[in-house]
Design an enzyme around this catalytic site. Structure first.
Site: not given
Ligand code: AMP
Length: 270
Positions: A55, A31, A179-180, A146, A140, A24-26
């Site tokens: 979601q 990532h 990201s949050r 998830q 991740g 979802m970026g950021a």
């Molecule tokens: P998101 O952009 O938050 O939807 O995350 C995209 C992918 O990055 C998902 O598979 C997350 O589980 C993974 N992810 C987010 N934060 C982390 C982190 N701190 N370490 C490893 N993977 C991450």
């Protein structure tokens, strides 16, 4: 980096091995680790950047979710992503769509507290799998439930993709990157790593054979004293996500807490 805004523009070459990283970026290091791993094991790396409206549960942060496409594109390019699929909402949801309703691992924890969340995740991930048709997709473990939901979806619906799950990338003080995290005030940011330390403390107790109930109660007390509001803190079976007190099978400490207006989730292997 080639940017595709539509499914038609993706035009991937299926004679090559495709690694896929949905996001979802950021972007942060969490990532980028997924993208580097995809790069190391595939001919082509496709990442997606789509803030998926379905979601987000009612009252959640869809409108304010951090968005910075040009920064994200630069970072993705720097780690070797070949194609960035960054569609608009209408490209993914041209009409009120058919959905995937995950069960089993999706029911408890995040599933109870964020109605519709995993239905939104499962639906968009299945659509992205069908659009990109990757050999391997990378996720991740930061979002542990998830991962379990997607593993179950792939098994239950016989989806021809291989899933890889990578360990959580953390800040130096242990806070899981997210990201949050930008929502945290300076004061909240200072106490935020306590969640990770308490997950470790519960994991240590479990490995020592101490009482899990006591360890969970002490950790909750310390978190509350530090200003956290506990959403849940539990030791669960790593596949079913059901609470467990037996460690013959893989188990995980999972937690979700509120710090002010920010909700943090994290988990650790027992
Ligand atoms: P998101 O952009 O938050 O939807 O995350 C995209 C992918 O990055 C998902 O598979 C997350 O589980 C993974 N992810 C987010 N934060 C982390 C982190 N701190 N370490 C490893 N993977 C991450």
């Amino acid at each position: 980096l080639r940017i595709a805004r539509t499914i038609a523009e993706l035009a991937l070459d299926y004679s090559q091995r495709i690694g896929f990283v949905p996001t979802m970026g950021a972007f942060h290091e969490g990532h980028l680790v997924l993208m580097r791993e995809a790069k190391a094991h595939n001919d082509v790396v496709v990442a997606s950047l789509f803030v998926n409206p379905t979601q987000f549960a009612g009252g959640e942060d869809f409108d304010t979710y951090p968005r910075d496409e040009s920064r994200d594109f630069g970072l993705a390019e720097s780690v070797g992503v070949d194609v960035m699929f960054a569609p608009g909402v209408d490209e993914i949801y041209p009409r009120n769509t058919t959905t995937v309703v995950p069960r089993g691992a999706a029911i408890k924890w995040e599933g109870e507290r964020r109605p519709g969340h995993f239905e939104g995740v499962a639906t968009v991930v299945l659509k992205l799998f069908n659009i990109v048709r990757p050999n391997t997709a990378y996720f991740g473990l930061k979002d542990f439930q998830q991962c379990a939901v997607l593993r179950q979806m792939v098994a239950d619906l016989n989806i021809p993709v291989h899933l890889e799950f990578l360990e959580t990338v953390r800040e130096a003080d242990g806070l899981a990157m997210s990201s949050r995290n930008v929502y945290l005030s300076a004061e909240e940011r200072k106490v935020a790593p306590l969640l990770y330390r308490e997950l470790e403390s519960v994991g240590d107790a479990a490995r020592r054979g101490d009482s899990i109930e006591e360890a969970l109660a002490f950790s909750c007390e310390r978190l509350v004293a530090a200003g956290f509001r506990i959403d849940y803190l539990e030791v669960v079976d790593a596949n079913s996500l059901e609470p467990t007190r037996r460690f013959s099978a893989p188990a995980r400490v999972v937690g979700a807490v509120w710090l002010g207006r920010t909700r943090l989730i994290d988990n650790l292997a027992v």
